[in-house]
Design a protein around this motif. Structure first.
Motif, PDB file in Angstrom:
ATOM      1  N   THR A 119     115.287  18.118  42.692  1.00 50.51           N
ATOM      2  CA  THR A 119     116.446  18.356  43.559  1.00 50.51           C
ATOM      3  C   THR A 119     117.554  19.126  42.842  1.00 50.51           C
ATOM      4  OG1 THR A 119     117.450  16.253  42.920  1.00 50.51           O
ATOM      5  CG2 THR A 119     116.015  16.226  44.858  1.00 50.51           C
ATOM      6  N   LYS A 266     117.663  20.276  49.637  1.00 52.91           N
ATOM      7  CA  LYS A 266     117.730  19.593  48.339  1.00 52.91           C
ATOM      8  C   LYS A 266     118.968  18.693  48.254  1.00 52.91           C
ATOM      9  CE  LYS A 266     115.020  22.319  45.126  1.00 52.91           C
ATOM     10  NZ  LYS A 266     114.988  22.865  43.749  1.00 52.91           N
ATOM     11  N   CYS A 269     118.205  15.489  49.766  1.00 52.28           N
ATOM     12  CA  CYS A 269     117.446  14.620  48.866  1.00 52.28           C
ATOM     13  C   CYS A 269     118.338  14.001  47.800  1.00 52.28           C
ATOM     14  CB  CYS A 269     116.310  15.413  48.217  1.00 52.28           C
ATOM     15  SG  CYS A 269     115.064  15.998  49.388  1.00 52.28           S
ATOM     16  N   CYS A 513     111.718  19.137  48.239  1.00 52.64           N
ATOM     17  CA  CYS A 513     112.160  18.356  47.083  1.00 52.64           C
ATOM     18  C   CYS A 513     111.004  17.787  46.266  1.00 52.64           C
ATOM     19  CB  CYS A 513     113.055  17.201  47.543  1.00 52.64           C
ATOM     20  SG  CYS A 513     114.464  17.730  48.532  1.00 52.64           S
TER      21      CYS A 513
END
Length: 540
Positions: A119, A266, A269, A513
């Motif tokens: 991430t 990302k 995440c 991710c």
């Protein structure tokens, strides 16, 4: 396949052409220009007379045909090349495809070691905007139970980033079915939440008093449509934010589009898997229960059972309880005036009905889990109580719940359903295998987290195919039933190749991710010193 067919066709056509030339007195070594009559004809021995065809016409037809073939194969080849670059690594995924035909390790995917969660921010991901320089303050009122609110909190951070806004710590839902008065600070580590996301979004605990006193009107309140694109927020919300300085978005669950820019995915995440950390007391109790399960067994299964009366009523399904069940669930269903009339048989055939506890047990035994396997069952109120759970207990006698493991420690949390749900969340996350009978928020959120954390074995029932098997199970031997269950569940066992863009919610399939570890050509080991992130082959 299409390229192969076209290739075979071109070879066959070329061979036929050579044979036809040879049959008519032409050879590859003959000089066609030296022939007095350069025409296609049958042999001189034939009794039929054919009209002569110009060699130029034949060549033209041949070129035209080859052009069509080239055009077709060119398009297909270019498409296949694109897919191979974005979705398939032949040297590695040929093994995954082969693995489909191999017996599945029911406890752990043998391919999970090839992937890891990633991430990290991109080089061009700008730092967060300071509070004084932001476009205003964004208030968020979440909706639903713990895991539904978790999706709302995750998306709230992303929306604040899109708007260049300062995010105020989201407000949890206190008025829904769960009637939980818990605040954010009672469930999540708020200081960690703020500090861990400081590079992404500026987050404050409340709107400063100075700002509130300077406002001519109270914060503007609105509800955005479900799964709105970033452009909606920029076009509709940002002007209001700039004008009013403080905007509140209500009922904030699944209000942001599923597909976003990779950097924003990302960020989702980072929020979901890192920033949203439970408070220390909840974390300690949840991990303590997981440890108690490990003390009894080296490995265990966590089963998330959604079989509450309201959930069953909402599904519109029938579970074999006769007129009593039809009446009770029918009365509950009247709470939702807008629900359509559904066919219980039709819903079951479509795979929309959650599995019963008995069906979950049958599925697990058919997959190969022995009856001495330890089960941790996470559930709310089970419709039918112990009578409904008895078949599952008989199939798996080592049956435990949080209430059985820590009745005294749980007493302070009993009035707070979200905190109790957080305990179940932790134990399910720590389990070796996670199994669910439904497609609810907790099932999706945990499935996504377990993929991110190394593709830990996660079994989701293929309800559409399993329903037919369960109805016909009395007509077949156990071995036949078990073989068919294993066949149905391929693709629903949490293997890495199940995750691809466009499948389900991003919270369940966080494809942006999860990265593939670099590996050597001999396919025997990975180069652990290679730190370059390789996106999943199917990630565009």
């Amino acid at each position: 396949m299409a390229v192969a067919k076209a290739w075979r066709f071109s070879l066959i056509s070329a061979n036929k052409l050579a044979l036809f030339q040879s049959h008519n007195g032409y050879s590859s070594n003959s000089n066609i220009s030296d022939n007095k009559h350069p025409y296609w004809r049958l042999t001189a021995t034939t009794s039929f007379h054919r009209k002569k065809i110009s060699w130029s016409v034949v060549c033209g037809l041949m070129l035209f045909g080859l052009g069509l073939i080239s055009l077709f194969t060119g398009h297909v080849a270019s498409d296949l090349d694109w897919y191979s670059q974005h979705f398939a690594n032949p040297s590695f995924y040929s093994r995954l495809d082969g693995g489909r035909r191999e017996p599945i390790d029911i406890w752990k995917s043998k391919y999970s070691k090839y992937f890891y969660g990633c991430t990290e921010r991109g080089r061009h991901f700008a730092p967060s905007v300071r509070e004084q320089s932001s476009n205003g303050y964004l208030l968020i009122a979440t909706s639903g139970g713990l895991n539904q609110q978790r999706t709302g909190i995750t998306d709230a951070v992303v929306v604040a980033r899109i708007l260049n806004a300062t995010l105020v710590v989201p407000e949890l839902d206190r008025h829904s079915y769960w009637k939980d008065d818990s605040e954010f600070i009672n469930i999540f580590d708020v200081d960690w939440f703020i500090s861990s996301l400081a590079k992404d979004v500026t987050i404050v605990k409340r709107v400063p008093d100075k700002v509130m006193r300077s406002m001519e009107k109270p914060p503007y309140t609105m509800r955005v449509p479900r799964k709105s694109a970033p452009e909606y927020y920029l076009d509709q919300v940002l002007p209001l934010l700039l004008r009013r300085r403080v905007v509140q978005l209500t009922k904030f669950d699944y209000r942001l589009a599923n597909n976003l820019d990779e950097e924003l995915q990302k960020l989702r995440c980072r929020v979901n898997y890192h920033a949203l950390r439970f408070t220390k007391p909840i974390q300690k109790l949840g991990q303590g229960l997981a440890l108690r399960m490990r003390e009894m067994a080296k490995r265990f299964i966590a089963v998330h059972l959604r079989f509450e009366p309201d959930m069953l009523a909402f599904s519109g399904c029938y579970y074999g309880g006769g007129e009593k069940e039809r009446y009770e669930l029918g009365e509950i269903r009247k709470r939702w005036a807008t629900l359509p009339d559904l066919s219980p048989e039709g819903e079951r055939k479509r795979g929309k009905c959650p599995l019963t506890p008995h069906e979950v047990g049958l599925m697990l035994r058919a997959l190969g889990f022995a009856n001495d396997t330890y089960l941790y069952v996470a559930s709310g109120e089970i419709y039918g109580g112990e009578e409904t759970l008895r078949p599952l207990r008989e199939l798996f006698p080592n049956f435990y719940t949080k209430e059985m493991l820590a009745i005294e420690e749980l007493k302070p949390l009993l009035p707070f359903s979200s905190r109790l749900a957080a305990i179940d969340y932790i134990v399910c996350d720590e389990s070796d295998v996670f199994v669910t009978n439904n497609n609810g928020n907790m099932a999706k959120i945990l499935a996504g987290r377990r993929r991110y954390m190394g593709h830990k074995r996660t079994i989701r029932p293929n309800a559409k195919k399993l329903s037919a098997l369960f109805m016909a199970r009395q007509k077949m031997e156990w071995d036949t039933f078990a073989r068919k269950v294993k066949s149905c569940q391929r693709g629903f066992m949490g293997e890495p190749d199940e995750m691809r863009p466009g499948r389900g919610e991003f919270h369940e399939y966080p494809y942006s991710c999860v990265c593939e570890k670099p590996f050597n050509d001999d396919d025997t080991s990975y180069n652990e010193n290679h730190h370059t992130e390789n996106k999943l082959p199917w990630n565009p």
